[in-house]
Design an enzyme around this catalytic site. Sequence first.
Site, PDB file in Angstrom:
ATOM      1  N   LYS A  31       0.847  -1.201   0.000  1.00  0.00           N
ATOM      2  CA  LYS A  31       0.000   0.000   0.000  1.00  0.00           C
ATOM      3  C   LYS A  31       0.881   1.250   0.000  1.00  0.00           C
ATOM      4  CE  LYS A  31      -0.366  -0.145   5.024  1.00  0.00           C
ATOM      5  NZ  LYS A  31      -1.128  -0.775   6.121  1.00  0.00           N
ATOM      6  N   ARG A 129     -11.070   0.121  14.603  1.00  0.00           N
ATOM      7  CA  ARG A 129     -10.954   0.783  13.307  1.00  0.00           C
ATOM      8  C   ARG A 129     -11.890   0.032  12.370  1.00  0.00           C
ATOM      9  NH1 ARG A 129      -5.059   1.418  10.442  1.00  0.00           N
ATOM     10  NH2 ARG A 129      -5.482  -0.770  10.004  1.00  0.00           N
ATOM     11  N   HIS A 159      -6.739  -7.218  12.669  1.00  0.00           N
ATOM     12  CA  HIS A 159      -5.501  -6.430  12.718  1.00  0.00           C
ATOM     13  C   HIS A 159      -5.224  -6.051  14.162  1.00  0.00           C
ATOM     14  CE1 HIS A 159      -2.354  -4.169  10.748  1.00  0.00           C
ATOM     15  NE2 HIS A 159      -2.780  -3.001  11.174  1.00  0.00           N
ATOM     16  N   ARG A 215       0.983 -10.778   7.062  1.00  0.00           N
ATOM     17  CA  ARG A 215       0.861  -9.620   6.177  1.00  0.00           C
ATOM     18  C   ARG A 215       1.931  -8.581   6.495  1.00  0.00           C
ATOM     19  NH1 ARG A 215      -4.488  -9.762   8.457  1.00  0.00           N
ATOM     20  NH2 ARG A 215      -3.955  -7.759   9.404  1.00  0.00           N
ATOM     21  N   TYR A 261      14.671  30.308   7.381  1.00  0.00           N
ATOM     22  CA  TYR A 261      13.535  31.042   7.949  1.00  0.00           C
ATOM     23  C   TYR A 261      13.582  31.062   9.473  1.00  0.00           C
ATOM     24  CZ  TYR A 261      11.263  30.987   3.381  1.00  0.00           C
ATOM     25  OH  TYR A 261      10.955  31.167   2.069  1.00  0.00           O
ATOM     26  N   CYS A 308      13.001  24.119   4.384  1.00  0.00           N
ATOM     27  CA  CYS A 308      12.095  24.966   3.597  1.00  0.00           C
ATOM     28  C   CYS A 308      11.297  24.088   2.631  1.00  0.00           C
ATOM     29  CB  CYS A 308      12.883  26.004   2.806  1.00  0.00           C
ATOM     30  SG  CYS A 308      14.064  26.911   3.815  1.00  0.00           S
ATOM     31  N   ASP A 310      11.582  23.747  -0.622  1.00  0.00           N
ATOM     32  CA  ASP A 310      12.372  23.091  -1.672  1.00  0.00           C
ATOM     33  C   ASP A 310      13.855  22.968  -1.346  1.00  0.00           C
ATOM     34  OD1 ASP A 310      10.350  22.931  -3.993  1.00  0.00           O
ATOM     35  OD2 ASP A 310      10.165  24.980  -3.215  1.00  0.00           O
TER      36      ASP A 310
HETATM   37  C1  LIG Z   1      -0.472  -1.851   6.635  1.00  0.00           C
HETATM   38  C2  LIG Z   1      -1.098  -3.121   7.020  1.00  0.00           C
HETATM   39  C3  LIG Z   1      -0.318  -4.258   7.236  1.00  0.00           C
HETATM   40  C4  LIG Z   1       1.196  -4.213   7.237  1.00  0.00           C
HETATM   41  O1  LIG Z   1       1.630  -3.538   8.401  1.00  0.00           O
HETATM   42  P1  LIG Z   1       3.178  -3.432   8.758  1.00  0.00           P
HETATM   43  O2  LIG Z   1       3.197  -2.877  10.128  1.00  0.00           O
HETATM   44  O3  LIG Z   1       3.762  -2.491   7.760  1.00  0.00           O
HETATM   45  O4  LIG Z   1       3.742  -4.783   8.629  1.00  0.00           O
HETATM   46  C5  LIG Z   1      -0.960  -5.434   7.511  1.00  0.00           C
HETATM   47  N1  LIG Z   1      -2.307  -5.503   7.563  1.00  0.00           N
HETATM   48  C6  LIG Z   1      -3.087  -4.420   7.373  1.00  0.00           C
HETATM   49  C7  LIG Z   1      -4.549  -4.549   7.463  1.00  0.00           C
HETATM   50  C8  LIG Z   1      -2.520  -3.199   7.099  1.00  0.00           C
HETATM   51  O5  LIG Z   1      -3.300  -2.130   6.903  1.00  0.00           O
END
Ligand SMILES: *Cc1c(COP(=O)(O)O)cnc(C)c1O
Length: 369
Positions: A31, A129, A159, A215, A261, A308, A310
């Site tokens: 992602k 979530r 998750h 994952r 700045y 800054c 850029d």
């Molecule tokens: C981003 C994500 C992961 C991977 O998480 P990491 O901490 O980068 O390993 C796994 N499952 C879900 C649902 C996620 O959104």
Amino acid sequence: MRAVIDLGAIRSNTAELLRRADGAAVMAVVKARGYGHGAVPCARTAQQAGATWVGVAQLDEALQVRRDGIGGRLMSWIYTPQAPFDQAIEADIDLGVSSRWALEAIAQAARQAGRKARAHLKIDTGMGRAGIPPREWTETVDQALGLGDAIDLVGCWSHLACADVPDHPSVRAQKDMFAWAVGAAELAGARFEVRHLANSAALLTDAGANWDMVRPGLAMYGLSPIPDLASARELNLRPAMRLESALALVKHVEAGQGVSYGLTYRTDRATTLGVVGAGYSDGVPRHASNRAPVQVGAHRRRIAGRVCMDQFVVDLGPHAADAAGDKVVLFGSGDDGEPTAQDWAEAAETIVYEVVCRIGAHIPRVYVG
Ligand SMILES: *Cc1c(COP(=O)(O)O)cnc(C)c1O
């Protein structure tokens, strides 16, 4: 500025994660444009190294990854009711499902497409979530199984909120809740291909959450999700991204010169300043002003004054031999003494995830290895 991406590192990290997965399948999470590394090259490399699944959060990005030629199992889990479910089904994208409306919408699109959709039902085991609330779980499973003409319920997943704090009581509670949800669904007749819970941190801390598939995202890019417990090197991971630029100009200034700045940096001696043509519009965190390290030639330097839009300035010291055009490494693997993305995360008081995925899409990615 450019980001050099070492696909050899992605390959070796994926192999390391496969080894740790201990028989579970690996979903390479790509992602956010592969956490800033480029989704397609990283997905392809991870597949070559043995990852059998690819995961992308946003459905639009998953469709693009598919169009760009990534075959095999591909899963997406973020979309709204307006999403092109017909295209997702056509593109053979597995969908994470966290609500009852999504089940209905996906089933309807599947019937129109004349092809079953592959769904992974997500239980909210405690993160608050996405996911089906536990008290609605069994009826939602029944609903999904009742849509069997249109939906293949191939996965059950969740998750973890605190996988990076392995002894946090929520980890145990979420794992227990997940086991309950799997059991209840299977008792109701579900036959899952894959039950999955673990992200990088859960996998690397041996949380016992591997189930049928893990994952990992961050770890695949060679970064530690648990920097307080173990560095990337200690985890046998190699950071894949090196972010480099060059000095745009070098000049001598007197003691007492204010820089950038707000003049928040003032030279304490006559010195040499170098200007680097990269700033917060490129993803260099402004919060790292006066703090983040960079490597110029063989020397570790520090950002002088505010970052800054850029550009930013580096104090090269009174005896600098550096010249315009010399390479500046913001972060890399650390193997050649350069700072790491983790160093930047600490300087900017954020997590390393944000450091790499904020590097602008316009910054060229150069693939090696
Ligand atoms: C981003 C994500 C992961 C991977 O998480 P990491 O901490 O980068 O390993 C796994 N499952 C879900 C649902 C996620 O959104």
